[in-house]
Design an enzyme around this catalytic site. Sequence first.
Site, mmCIF file in Angstrom:
data_model
loop_
_atom_site.group_PDB
_atom_site.id
_atom_site.type_symbol
_atom_site.label_atom_id
_atom_site.label_comp_id
_atom_site.label_asym_id
_atom_site.label_seq_id
_atom_site.Cartn_x
_atom_site.Cartn_y
_atom_site.Cartn_z
ATOM 1 N N ARG A 70 -9.175 -19.038 29.940
ATOM 2 C CA ARG A 70 -10.052 -19.660 31.096
ATOM 3 C C ARG A 70 -10.091 -18.540 32.301
ATOM 4 O O ARG A 70 -9.139 -18.029 32.675
ATOM 5 C CB ARG A 70 -9.538 -20.900 31.228
ATOM 6 N N TYR A 198 -15.402 -17.731 25.293
ATOM 7 C CA TYR A 198 -13.871 -18.490 25.174
ATOM 8 C C TYR A 198 -13.757 -19.991 25.391
ATOM 9 O O TYR A 198 -14.456 -20.520 26.234
ATOM 10 C CB TYR A 198 -12.899 -17.784 26.188
ATOM 11 N N LYS A 207 -12.870 -29.155 28.478
ATOM 12 C CA LYS A 207 -12.329 -29.004 29.947
ATOM 13 C C LYS A 207 -13.644 -29.472 30.892
ATOM 14 O O LYS A 207 -13.440 -30.099 31.873
ATOM 15 C CB LYS A 207 -11.580 -27.654 30.223
ATOM 16 N N HIS A 227 -5.593 -34.524 31.397
ATOM 17 C CA HIS A 227 -4.945 -33.541 30.572
ATOM 18 C C HIS A 227 -3.796 -33.980 29.864
ATOM 19 O O HIS A 227 -2.631 -33.504 30.109
ATOM 20 C CB HIS A 227 -4.869 -32.203 31.407
ATOM 21 N N SER A 249 -1.564 -26.058 30.367
ATOM 22 C CA SER A 249 -1.917 -25.527 29.070
ATOM 23 C C SER A 249 -0.902 -24.481 28.474
ATOM 24 O O SER A 249 0.051 -23.969 29.418
ATOM 25 C CB SER A 249 -3.095 -24.556 29.482
ATOM 26 N N CYS A 251 2.087 -25.143 27.110
ATOM 27 C CA CYS A 251 3.314 -25.529 27.483
ATOM 28 C C CYS A 251 3.836 -26.718 26.422
ATOM 29 O O CYS A 251 4.661 -27.578 26.566
ATOM 30 C CB CYS A 251 3.383 -26.462 28.793
ATOM 31 N N ASP A 276 -4.717 -33.007 23.834
ATOM 32 C CA ASP A 276 -5.022 -32.233 25.017
ATOM 33 C C ASP A 276 -5.858 -33.194 25.774
ATOM 34 O O ASP A 276 -5.435 -33.038 27.177
ATOM 35 C CB ASP A 276 -6.042 -31.155 24.645
ATOM 36 N N ARG A 365 -5.932 -18.682 19.225
ATOM 37 C CA ARG A 365 -5.916 -20.119 19.199
ATOM 38 C C ARG A 365 -6.605 -20.302 17.781
ATOM 39 O O ARG A 365 -7.233 -19.697 16.985
ATOM 40 C CB ARG A 365 -7.189 -20.552 20.157
HETATM 41 O O1 SAT Z 1 -9.174 -22.920 27.139
HETATM 42 S S1 SAT Z 1 -8.814 -24.309 27.039
HETATM 43 O O2 SAT Z 1 -8.908 -24.847 28.123
HETATM 44 O O3 SAT Z 1 -9.634 -24.791 25.853
HETATM 45 C C1 SAT Z 1 -7.203 -24.495 26.322
HETATM 46 C C2 SAT Z 1 -6.351 -24.707 27.553
HETATM 47 O O4 SAT Z 1 -6.277 -23.449 28.514
HETATM 48 O O5 SAT Z 1 -5.764 -25.985 27.791
HETATM 49 MN MN MN Z 2 -5.143 -28.144 27.698
#
Ligand code: SAT
Ligand code: MN
Length: 583
Positions: A70, A198, A207, A227, A249, A251, A276, A365
């Site tokens: 991100r 991405y 998000k 989140h 993210s 963690c 998530d 991922r």
């Molecule tokens: O890039 S994402 O937002 O899909 C995954 C994350 O950073 O939590």
């Molecule tokens: Mn996330």
Amino acid sequence: MTRRPKSLEQWVEEVAAHTRPRNIHWCTGSDEEFDTLVAQALADDTLRPLDQERYPDCYLHLSDPSDVARVEHLTFVCTTDRDDAGPNNHWMAPDAGHAKVDALFAGAMQGRTMYVVPYCMGPIDSPYSRCGVEITDSRYVAINMKLMTRMGDAALRRIEADGSFVRGLHSTGDLDPERRFIMHFPEEMMIKSIGSGYGGNALLGKKCHALRIASYQARSEGWLAEHMLIVGVESPTGDTHYIACALPSACGKTNLAMLVPPASQPGWKIWTLGDDIAWLHLDDSGRLCAINPESGYFGVVPGTNEDSNPNAYRMIQHDTIFTNVARTDDGEPWWEGKAVGEPAFDWRGRRYDPNGGPAAHPNSRFTVAASNNPGYSELAEAPGGVPLTAIVFGGRRRELAPLVFEARDWRHGVLVGAGVASETTAAMIGEVGVVRRDPMAMKPFCGYNFADYWAHWLSFTERSDRLPRIFHVNWFRRDAEGRFLWPGFGENLRVLRWIIDRCEGKIGATETPIGYLPKPGDIDTEGLDIDAQTMESLTAVDIDGWSQEMASIGEYLESYGERLPAALRRERDRIAAQLAEAS
Ligand code: SAT
Ligand code: MN
């Protein structure tokens, strides 16, 4: 053919006139369509096949090397009044935001197929679900949206019935970071994202919609978009408690959501509802209930193995899209921490060089449908969601934050959430390992001013006296040599058990200025290689350290100025005073 709402058809026409795609494909969401999209992606190298015998229906996508996470510095919330976006967001005036990206979208889809992707966030028949349509020129995005959301005709029918939807326009553009922007227009329920393929930048249901736009909408409608993972913890006697847990993210949300109880915890079971995002609503009886708006996981791959997360490890051995992992010589996906195999090619597709950095990108991922998870909860599809026993906030901190503590009440819990700090990870572009404030793990995702968001959180005490209890966890404490003090992963169930015991009123706790801490012996450590002294340091409160922390939290809160809720300031002052008294 499923009826297409007029307003949607008009928007699609407008976008096509501006971006000039070669053709337009309306996604139906069928399995045949998915197979066709995958076959086309294989033909143009967007996807590469992996060993189909050992990894059936698994494919590898290698992104542009500049497009792996991100981009918070290029993510904007465009509200009419700058203060509505708040100091927690980058802001642009809506007109300026539109003008900036519209110029980049002009002709951006020439020679490409434009996919129209209707999707529903949440179970199709849930009153809490909300729909959107993503227009994208990325086949990879269309493929991922099928795995991550309820996508296609069923969503289109719901859009027709709802009469409204979030509009998301996406193009990979030329992938130049100079021409990359993720723009949100919450007042118009609109997202425009260009220049990145991405996950969090491009899968707009995730998000951008389910957190930034949804949090804004949730405030005016009286709910919360968070989140958080959602997990069901079933005891040996068959009672299940539902817990939602907010962690930044990368963690460990997916690991906690899919936890497999270790042999030392017989009879316990974990059911995954989400890994998530959680949308939280009060039901008629005042219970806070959670649904997962997503229907798939976009999880961090490195570190996943038979020990750390056996369910995830097996889940990603079929029907999985891997992004930016390495490959072995015989075409298996490989990543750091996989524990078996050797990399032959790295995430850039080059011959692996042990001196050239990690083989798999640290933010590589997997994308996989939630139904692939052997621990997927039946109630994940329940229209009303599940009632929460506890809400858990957490961060990644080497020092200070104890393994677990409980807030005194809801208001204190909101302060605990607002004060969360965590070390940055590879999930965002930027330096890794820097501690920053990440309130409720929402720093990158709250679509409006955090001060108003905390006020909204606080308002729930006026609406219900059956709210879940609030806790804080930290799995990431280290000793002077940098070794983790707590084993983490499956053993985190021991901490969840303490949380449940507290909620059931079964055990006491030590009262401290920062909240309730476990009494010695109350967290089961049987069978763990952990001594009493380590447990004591994990569950002790460093009064001086916390006094400084409260001062820093105070400064942070004050940076929100006049909009900061007085109740939150008073709560902080009260705890700071208690810490001063204790020192
Ligand atoms: O890039 S994402 O937002 O899909 C995954 C994350 O950073 O939590
Ligand atoms: Mn996330």
